[in-house]
Design an enzyme around this catalytic site. Sequence first.
Site, mmCIF file in Angstrom:
data_model
loop_
_atom_site.group_PDB
_atom_site.id
_atom_site.type_symbol
_atom_site.label_atom_id
_atom_site.label_comp_id
_atom_site.label_asym_id
_atom_site.label_seq_id
_atom_site.Cartn_x
_atom_site.Cartn_y
_atom_site.Cartn_z
ATOM 1 N N HIS A 1 -17.148 14.810 64.034
ATOM 2 C CA HIS A 1 -18.204 15.688 63.526
ATOM 3 C C HIS A 1 -17.723 17.147 63.508
ATOM 4 C CE1 HIS A 1 -20.826 12.228 64.416
ATOM 5 N NE2 HIS A 1 -21.655 12.755 63.556
ATOM 6 N N HIS B 1 -25.922 6.049 56.408
ATOM 7 C CA HIS B 1 -26.298 7.406 56.016
ATOM 8 C C HIS B 1 -25.099 8.328 55.852
ATOM 9 C CE1 HIS B 1 -26.129 7.993 60.424
ATOM 10 N NE2 HIS B 1 -25.879 9.250 60.143
ATOM 11 N N HIS C 1 -24.791 19.410 59.264
ATOM 12 C CA HIS C 1 -25.205 18.581 60.404
ATOM 13 C C HIS C 1 -24.606 19.118 61.700
ATOM 14 C CE1 HIS C 1 -26.332 15.207 62.796
ATOM 15 N NE2 HIS C 1 -25.168 14.587 62.770
ATOM 16 N N HIS D 1 -30.686 10.746 59.664
ATOM 17 C CA HIS D 1 -29.482 10.060 60.160
ATOM 18 C C HIS D 1 -29.789 8.648 60.653
ATOM 19 C CE1 HIS D 1 -27.004 13.742 59.803
ATOM 20 N NE2 HIS D 1 -28.217 14.277 59.841
HETATM 21 MN MN MN Z 1 -25.281 11.250 61.050
#
Ligand code: MN
Length: 268
Positions: free
Chosen positions: A215, A81, A87, A77
Amino acid sequence: MELVADKQKTALEMLSSALVCGEVEIVDLTHTLDPDFPVIVLPPEFGQCARFRMEEISAYDHRGPAWKWNTFTCSEHTGTHFDAPSHWVSGKDLPNNTVDSIPSENFIGPVVVIDCSDGAAADADFELTPAMIENWEAEHGRIPEGCWVFMRTDWGKRKGAAYLNMQDDGPHSPGPTPDAIKLLIEHRNIRGFGTETVGTDAGQGMHYTPPYPAHYYLHGAGKYGLQCMANLDLLPATGAMILCAPLKIKNGTGSPLRVLALVPKGEQ
Ligand code: MN
């Protein structure tokens, strides 16, 4: 050479012609991998992201008289990226959730760009909200299914300490609200979300519910992230396409990569 619509040509031949004659231009959205490029800094109790490092093996010398090469190390990361679903804990049990197992058709596709640069210039904690997305759609049309959505902030133009913008209470940089990300996933079914900042989440993203919502929701839904991108100001709001193939790291959760955009001439 002139681009002429020709019923005899396949779509791919048309694209090749457009590239050769410059009707379609390539814009590089990638920062140079460099030891000085900032990486995300987590609270000290957590493991940390490694910066890019390069070590010379030989340089046309006694270690290798006719050749030069280097060994590099970095986190998955680091730099510009790609984030794979594995992740994040929300995506850990999904199928095809690592960079080596994601079907490769996902690495090429359309992108729309939501310009948040004025807001980000005025407020480092600027938030992309559902209302902003709906305003953008009123002007540019509905975000197509399967599309990448990039949040332009011009953060990629920042240098040194201004990039992470670390304060006493942590980093401050713009990002999406939980509701904005949920809208893009649940109602637009986007492929992924990309930013110029060090993560897909705001610098203060840990204070949302859930923490780091981009995320959490993106990867929980099998969607992808791109971050630390450059030159998003050179992309049109609609009509560009990106190529973003990460390295094929076995069980990799992400990878530095080259992100290239195909842009119709004159739309930069
Ligand atoms: Mn990342």
